[in-house]
Design an enzyme around this catalytic site. Structure first.
Site, PDB file in Angstrom:
ATOM      1  N   ASN A 164     -25.686  44.146  40.414  1.00  0.00           N
ATOM      2  CA  ASN A 164     -26.623  44.868  41.289  1.00  0.00           C
ATOM      3  C   ASN A 164     -25.965  45.395  42.570  1.00  0.00           C
ATOM      4  O   ASN A 164     -26.392  46.421  43.093  1.00  0.00           O
ATOM      5  CB  ASN A 164     -27.779  43.916  41.659  1.00  0.00           C
ATOM      6  CG  ASN A 164     -28.606  44.445  42.800  1.00  0.00           C
ATOM      7  OD1 ASN A 164     -29.447  45.326  42.609  1.00  0.00           O
ATOM      8  ND2 ASN A 164     -28.364  43.942  44.015  1.00  0.00           N
ATOM      9  N   SER A 173     -28.328  54.350  38.417  1.00  0.00           N
ATOM     10  CA  SER A 173     -29.263  55.213  39.159  1.00  0.00           C
ATOM     11  C   SER A 173     -29.432  56.520  38.406  1.00  0.00           C
ATOM     12  O   SER A 173     -28.492  56.992  37.747  1.00  0.00           O
ATOM     13  CB  SER A 173     -28.690  55.492  40.548  1.00  0.00           C
ATOM     14  OG  SER A 173     -29.398  56.552  41.165  1.00  0.00           O
ATOM     15  N   ALA A 232     -20.051  61.041  45.832  1.00  0.00           N
ATOM     16  CA  ALA A 232     -19.322  59.800  45.511  1.00  0.00           C
ATOM     17  C   ALA A 232     -20.250  58.817  44.798  1.00  0.00           C
ATOM     18  O   ALA A 232     -19.874  58.189  43.803  1.00  0.00           O
ATOM     19  CB  ALA A 232     -18.750  59.178  46.787  1.00  0.00           C
ATOM     20  N   TYR A 233     -21.470  58.691  45.311  1.00  0.00           N
ATOM     21  CA  TYR A 233     -22.448  57.780  44.696  1.00  0.00           C
ATOM     22  C   TYR A 233     -22.755  58.225  43.265  1.00  0.00           C
ATOM     23  O   TYR A 233     -22.766  57.423  42.339  1.00  0.00           O
ATOM     24  CB  TYR A 233     -23.714  57.779  45.544  1.00  0.00           C
ATOM     25  CG  TYR A 233     -24.780  56.811  45.087  1.00  0.00           C
ATOM     26  CD1 TYR A 233     -24.627  55.440  45.285  1.00  0.00           C
ATOM     27  CD2 TYR A 233     -25.949  57.259  44.474  1.00  0.00           C
ATOM     28  CE1 TYR A 233     -25.613  54.544  44.889  1.00  0.00           C
ATOM     29  CE2 TYR A 233     -26.942  56.373  44.072  1.00  0.00           C
ATOM     30  CZ  TYR A 233     -26.775  55.015  44.283  1.00  0.00           C
ATOM     31  OH  TYR A 233     -27.748  54.135  43.883  1.00  0.00           O
ATOM     32  N   LYS A 271     -21.997  56.106  39.706  1.00  0.00           N
ATOM     33  CA  LYS A 271     -23.039  55.628  38.795  1.00  0.00           C
ATOM     34  C   LYS A 271     -22.841  56.211  37.390  1.00  0.00           C
ATOM     35  O   LYS A 271     -23.156  55.549  36.391  1.00  0.00           O
ATOM     36  CB  LYS A 271     -24.430  55.953  39.351  1.00  0.00           C
ATOM     37  CG  LYS A 271     -24.781  55.173  40.635  1.00  0.00           C
ATOM     38  CD  LYS A 271     -24.760  53.654  40.444  1.00  0.00           C
ATOM     39  CE  LYS A 271     -25.327  52.912  41.646  1.00  0.00           C
ATOM     40  NZ  LYS A 271     -25.276  51.436  41.519  1.00  0.00           N
ATOM     41  N   VAL A 324     -36.587  52.925  45.493  1.00  0.00           N
ATOM     42  CA  VAL A 324     -37.101  51.641  45.969  1.00  0.00           C
ATOM     43  C   VAL A 324     -36.908  51.484  47.480  1.00  0.00           C
ATOM     44  O   VAL A 324     -35.832  51.789  48.012  1.00  0.00           O
ATOM     45  CB  VAL A 324     -36.384  50.480  45.225  1.00  0.00           C
ATOM     46  CG1 VAL A 324     -36.949  49.143  45.664  1.00  0.00           C
ATOM     47  CG2 VAL A 324     -36.514  50.650  43.721  1.00  0.00           C
ATOM     48  N   THR A 371     -35.743  49.895  50.228  1.00  0.00           N
ATOM     49  CA  THR A 371     -34.740  48.898  50.641  1.00  0.00           C
ATOM     50  C   THR A 371     -33.913  49.554  51.746  1.00  0.00           C
ATOM     51  O   THR A 371     -34.156  50.717  52.091  1.00  0.00           O
ATOM     52  CB  THR A 371     -33.782  48.555  49.476  1.00  0.00           C
ATOM     53  OG1 THR A 371     -33.088  49.758  49.102  1.00  0.00           O
ATOM     54  CG2 THR A 371     -34.510  47.991  48.264  1.00  0.00           C
TER      55      THR A 371
HETATM   56  N1  LIG Z   1     -33.038  51.603  46.513  1.00  0.00           N
HETATM   57  C1  LIG Z   1     -33.073  52.574  45.630  1.00  0.00           C
HETATM   58  O1  LIG Z   1     -33.915  53.492  45.717  1.00  0.00           O
HETATM   59  C2  LIG Z   1     -32.105  52.579  44.461  1.00  0.00           C
HETATM   60  C3  LIG Z   1     -32.248  53.596  43.513  1.00  0.00           C
HETATM   61  C4  LIG Z   1     -31.379  53.624  42.421  1.00  0.00           C
HETATM   62  C5  LIG Z   1     -30.416  52.638  42.286  1.00  0.00           C
HETATM   63  N2  LIG Z   1     -30.293  51.661  43.239  1.00  0.00           N
HETATM   64  C6  LIG Z   1     -29.247  50.639  43.045  1.00  0.00           C
HETATM   65  O2  LIG Z   1     -29.814  49.351  43.123  1.00  0.00           O
HETATM   66  C7  LIG Z   1     -28.825  48.405  43.583  1.00  0.00           C
HETATM   67  C8  LIG Z   1     -29.397  47.601  44.736  1.00  0.00           C
HETATM   68  O3  LIG Z   1     -29.738  48.510  45.759  1.00  0.00           O
HETATM   69  P1  LIG Z   1     -30.701  48.179  46.998  1.00  0.00           P
HETATM   70  O4  LIG Z   1     -31.571  49.343  47.161  1.00  0.00           O
HETATM   71  O5  LIG Z   1     -31.284  46.808  46.861  1.00  0.00           O
HETATM   72  O6  LIG Z   1     -29.603  48.232  48.163  1.00  0.00           O
HETATM   73  P2  LIG Z   1     -29.383  47.402  49.506  1.00  0.00           P
HETATM   74  O7  LIG Z   1     -30.681  46.929  50.064  1.00  0.00           O
HETATM   75  O8  LIG Z   1     -28.499  48.271  50.322  1.00  0.00           O
HETATM   76  O9  LIG Z   1     -28.594  46.113  49.001  1.00  0.00           O
HETATM   77  C9  LIG Z   1     -27.288  46.228  48.503  1.00  0.00           C
HETATM   78  C10 LIG Z   1     -26.758  44.835  48.276  1.00  0.00           C
HETATM   79  O10 LIG Z   1     -25.420  44.958  47.758  1.00  0.00           O
HETATM   80  C11 LIG Z   1     -24.579  44.131  48.548  1.00  0.00           C
HETATM   81  N3  LIG Z   1     -23.200  44.602  48.522  1.00  0.00           N
HETATM   82  C12 LIG Z   1     -22.717  45.824  48.891  1.00  0.00           C
HETATM   83  N4  LIG Z   1     -21.394  45.858  48.740  1.00  0.00           N
HETATM   84  C13 LIG Z   1     -21.013  44.644  48.269  1.00  0.00           C
HETATM   85  C14 LIG Z   1     -19.776  44.055  47.922  1.00  0.00           C
HETATM   86  N5  LIG Z   1     -18.635  44.734  48.041  1.00  0.00           N
HETATM   87  N6  LIG Z   1     -19.769  42.778  47.454  1.00  0.00           N
HETATM   88  C15 LIG Z   1     -20.901  42.079  47.333  1.00  0.00           C
HETATM   89  N7  LIG Z   1     -22.112  42.568  47.671  1.00  0.00           N
HETATM   90  C16 LIG Z   1     -22.165  43.840  48.131  1.00  0.00           C
HETATM   91  C17 LIG Z   1     -25.194  44.165  49.947  1.00  0.00           C
HETATM   92  O11 LIG Z   1     -24.685  43.109  50.737  1.00  0.00           O
HETATM   93  P3  LIG Z   1     -24.717  43.169  52.383  1.00  0.00           P
HETATM   94  O12 LIG Z   1     -26.115  42.749  52.787  1.00  0.00           O
HETATM   95  O13 LIG Z   1     -23.657  42.202  52.763  1.00  0.00           O
HETATM   96  O14 LIG Z   1     -24.412  44.585  52.764  1.00  0.00           O
HETATM   97  C18 LIG Z   1     -26.657  44.013  49.566  1.00  0.00           C
HETATM   98  O15 LIG Z   1     -26.957  42.670  49.282  1.00  0.00           O
HETATM   99  C19 LIG Z   1     -27.596  49.237  43.958  1.00  0.00           C
HETATM  100  O16 LIG Z   1     -26.650  49.178  42.920  1.00  0.00           O
HETATM  101  C20 LIG Z   1     -28.161  50.645  44.096  1.00  0.00           C
HETATM  102  O17 LIG Z   1     -27.184  51.632  43.857  1.00  0.00           O
HETATM  103  C21 LIG Z   1     -31.114  51.617  44.319  1.00  0.00           C
END
Ligand SMILES: NC(=O)c1ccc[n+]([C@@H]2O[C@H](COP(=O)([O-])OP(=O)(O)OC[C@H]3O[C@@H](n4cnc5c(N)ncnc54)[C@H](OP(=O)(O)O)[C@@H]3O)[C@@H](O)[C@H]2O)c1
Length: 238
Positions: free
Chosen positions: A89, A146, A160-161, A165, A194, A196
């Site tokens: 994740n 994603s 890049a993102y 993906k 989502v 976040t």
């Molecule tokens: N939110 C959306 O709308 C959305 C949509 C499509 C896909 N996604 C995908 O869903 C996943 C979770 O996203 P989210 O929205 O929950 O994001 P988020 O709130 O930004 O959380 C990201 C998490 O990843 C951790 N992380 C980042 N780099 C890391 C590393 N090098 N090693 C270990 N942990 C690391 C962060 O830790 P820290 O707290 O230490 O930074 C945080 O716990 C991601 O893969 C994202 O691409 C999200």
């Protein structure tokens, strides 16, 4: 832990979708290993879930660091000797650094750093932890991808993102093929948009809603689908 208990590892789980995924897996009876790169944030997240009566423990994990991945694999081997679920994740979106987000202005360093977390991280985790799944011929790997990585809907913005993906989806396909004929199923998922830190305040979905298809894929029955890309529990185009 009793002999029938299943074990799950979730990366980047101190907040957002990863945290909600830990809660839902633990509610389904999994022993969850909530991992985070920041020890104190991870411990605070675990405290919250333990206060809800859930079986969740913390282990540090920086997915870009091979030593950290190896330490987690050693811990899992010694403490549990098994692993049923890996949710890759942890993810970053770093394109905002490069002014307007045009591909022409994207720095190679931004791409490199994004790939380290979003692609090489899941690859390292798979290399380190799949042997624990193979030991019991049982496993589910869920790569949190994603819609931004869909080639069928590819456009500009966040290059890049997007590239990371798409590459993660390729990893899903390759892994699924290598594990064909085993009881280890590998799938990609788009959680939707989502609310976040990454998704922002305007996103329509809660982290709990974002975690739904992830948990569904993590708990697929034996013989379930592998090598697919999913959203809302439905297959979507690559
Ligand atoms: N939110 C959306 O709308 C959305 C949509 C499509 C896909 N996604 C995908 O869903 C996943 C979770 O996203 P989210 O929205 O929950 O994001 P988020 O709130 O930004 O959380 C990201 C998490 O990843 C951790 N992380 C980042 N780099 C890391 C590393 N090098 N090693 C270990 N942990 C690391 C962060 O830790 P820290 O707290 O230490 O930074 C945080 O716990 C991601 O893969 C994202 O691409 C999200």
């Amino acid at each position: 832990m009793n002999a029938t208990e299943k074990v799950a590892v979730v990366t980047g789980a101190n907040r957002g979708i990863g945290f909600a995924t830990c809660r839902q897996l633990a509610k389904q009876g999994f022993q969850v290993v909530l991992t985070s790169r920041d020890q104190s944030k991870g411990k605070a997240a675990v405290d919250q879930l333990q206060a809800e009566g859930l079986q969740v423990i913390h282990h540090p994990l920086e997915v870009t660091n091979p030593v950290s991945v190896e330490q987690l694999a050693n811990f899992m081997r010694q403490k549990f000797g098994r692993l049923e679920v890996l949710v890759n994740n942890a993810g970053v979106l770093l394109d905002y650094r490069d002014s307007d987000g045009s591909l022409f202005n994207t720095k190679i360093d931004t791409l490199r750093e994004t790939m380290e977390t979003n692609v090489y991280g899941p690859l390292r985790l798979s290399q380190g932890l799949v042997p624990l799944m193979q030991a019991h011929n049982s496993g589910r790997i869920v790569n949190v991808s994603s819609g931004a990585g869909q080639l069928s809907d590819m456009s500009s913005g966040y290059p890049a993102y997007r590239i990371s993906k798409t590459a993660l989806n390729a990893l899903t396909r390759i892994l699924a093929d290598e594990l064909k004929g085993t009881n280890i199923l590998v799938n990609s998922v788009c959680p939707g948009w989502v609310k976040t830190d990454m998704g922002g305040a305007n996103a329509p979905r809660t982290p709990e809603q974002g975690a739904d298809t992830i948990v569904w894929l993590a708990t697929l029955p034996n013989g379930g689908p592998t090598g697919g890309f999913w959203r809302n529990r439905q297959p979507i185009e690559w």
